[in-house]
Design a protein around this motif. Structure first.
Motif, PDB file in Angstrom:
ATOM      1  N   LYS A  32       4.756   1.021   0.629  1.00  0.00           N
ATOM      2  CA  LYS A  32       4.705   2.049  -0.412  1.00  0.00           C
ATOM      3  C   LYS A  32       4.889   3.444   0.188  1.00  0.00           C
ATOM      4  N   MET A  33       4.359   3.625   1.389  1.00  0.00           N
ATOM      5  CA  MET A  33       4.522   4.903   2.070  1.00  0.00           C
ATOM      6  C   MET A  33       5.987   5.124   2.438  1.00  0.00           C
ATOM      7  N   LEU A  34       6.641   4.071   2.953  1.00  0.00           N
ATOM      8  CA  LEU A  34       8.054   4.168   3.326  1.00  0.00           C
ATOM      9  C   LEU A  34       8.914   4.519   2.120  1.00  0.00           C
ATOM     10  N   TYR A  88       0.917  12.563   1.922  1.00  0.00           N
ATOM     11  CA  TYR A  88       0.974  11.313   1.162  1.00  0.00           C
ATOM     12  C   TYR A  88      -0.375  10.597   1.197  1.00  0.00           C
ATOM     13  N   VAL A  89      -0.967  10.484   2.374  1.00  0.00           N
ATOM     14  CA  VAL A  89      -2.251   9.793   2.519  1.00  0.00           C
ATOM     15  C   VAL A  89      -3.340  10.516   1.745  1.00  0.00           C
ATOM     16  N   GLU A  90      -3.298  11.840   1.772  1.00  0.00           N
ATOM     17  CA  GLU A  90      -4.328  12.625   1.101  1.00  0.00           C
ATOM     18  C   GLU A  90      -4.292  12.446  -0.414  1.00  0.00           C
ATOM     19  N   ARG A  91      -3.098  12.380  -0.983  1.00  0.00           N
ATOM     20  CA  ARG A  91      -3.005  12.330  -2.449  1.00  0.00           C
ATOM     21  C   ARG A  91      -2.971  10.911  -3.010  1.00  0.00           C
ATOM     22  N   THR A  92      -2.933   9.899  -2.131  1.00  0.00           N
ATOM     23  CA  THR A  92      -2.766   8.514  -2.580  1.00  0.00           C
ATOM     24  C   THR A  92      -4.027   7.702  -2.357  1.00  0.00           C
ATOM     25  N   ASN A  93      -4.408   6.929  -3.381  1.00  0.00           N
ATOM     26  CA  ASN A  93      -5.489   5.955  -3.210  1.00  0.00           C
ATOM     27  C   ASN A  93      -4.885   4.705  -2.599  1.00  0.00           C
TER      28      ASN A  93
END
Length: 238
Positions: A32-34, A88-93
């Motif tokens: 999902k990050m990619l 991305y990590v900060e805004r994503t659960n």
């Protein structure tokens, strides 16, 4: 058993579609990050995808896998993507736990330091064509230069050591041994850039679960029939 069968089958199916040994649920987080960052897998690799245990050192595989497990599940983030990944990590659960390293490859020289012949580093291979080669060699040398000891006398003498049974020691004081799972359970192994062996082990485990499930099902049918016979007996007695 049916749930266990479905989980193993799902993992086998996932492994057949890739080369990585990383568990599918962790791979999904990266996928999902990619997609969000529009980059390839090679750009954000897991450490475990770039490290492999030497084929001649299978006796130490369980202990090394256990020691490197958490590090192997870490994602390497090049400096060029660091800002995007942190946002991305900060805004994503993520719904999972991830660890990632900010990797600055500039100024890192190849590891040329002399190491002990029994060092764990001599039992590992780093993927030679990876952009992170020098960083990984330096990090492994700094954090995981454990002496693989055959006897407890050697283990007690060395300040940083590991045994084949998975007991580790660092700083001359801190000792650890995690026996929450079988050290030789290859289905939990995460290192390496080929997963053929893990597919074989999981398929074998799947067949075992299926056989056990069939046996339990037949036992259940027999017990159900026995229950019906006893109920008929009861009704006759009444």
């Amino acid at each position: 058993l049916k749930t266990q069968e479905q989980e193993i089958q799902g993992e086998v199916n996932s492994l057949k579609g890739r080369k990585s040994n990383i568990p599918s649920k962790i791979l999904d987080v990266r996928a999902k990050m990619l997609e969000a960052l529009n980059v390839s897998e090679d750009t954000l690799p897991f450490v475990g995808e770039l490290i492999q245990i030497d084929e001649q050192e299978t006796a130490w595989a369980g202990a090394i896998e256990r020691l490197l497990h958490n590090f192997g599940l870490s994602i390497l983030v090049p400096e060029s993507l660091y800002n995007q990944v942190t946002h991305y990590v900060e805004r994503t659960n993520l719904k999972e736990r991830i660890v990632y390293f900010r990797v600055k490859t500039e100024g890192i020289s190849r590891h040329n330091e002399m190491i002990h012949k029994e060092s764990m580093l001599n039992k590992l291979k780093v993927k030679p064509d990876t952009h992170f080669y020098d960083w990984l060699m330096a990090e492994l040398s700094h954090r995981f230069n454990y002496i693989c000891t055959e006897t407890l006398i050697d283990f007690q003498r060395e300040p940083k050591a590991i045994t084949q049974n998975g007991q580790s020691k660092m700083g001359g004081q801190r000792h650890e041994k995690d026996d929450r799972y079988d050290i030789n359970d290859r289905s939990r192994y995460i290192l390496g850039w080929s997963n053929k062996e893990k597919i074989r082990v999981l398929t074998q485990k799947l067949h075992g679960v299926q056989s056990q499930g069939q046996a339990e099902f037949e036992n259940l049918l027999a017990l159900t029939q026995q229950q019906k016979d006893l109920e008929t007996q009861r009704d006759c007695c009444r």
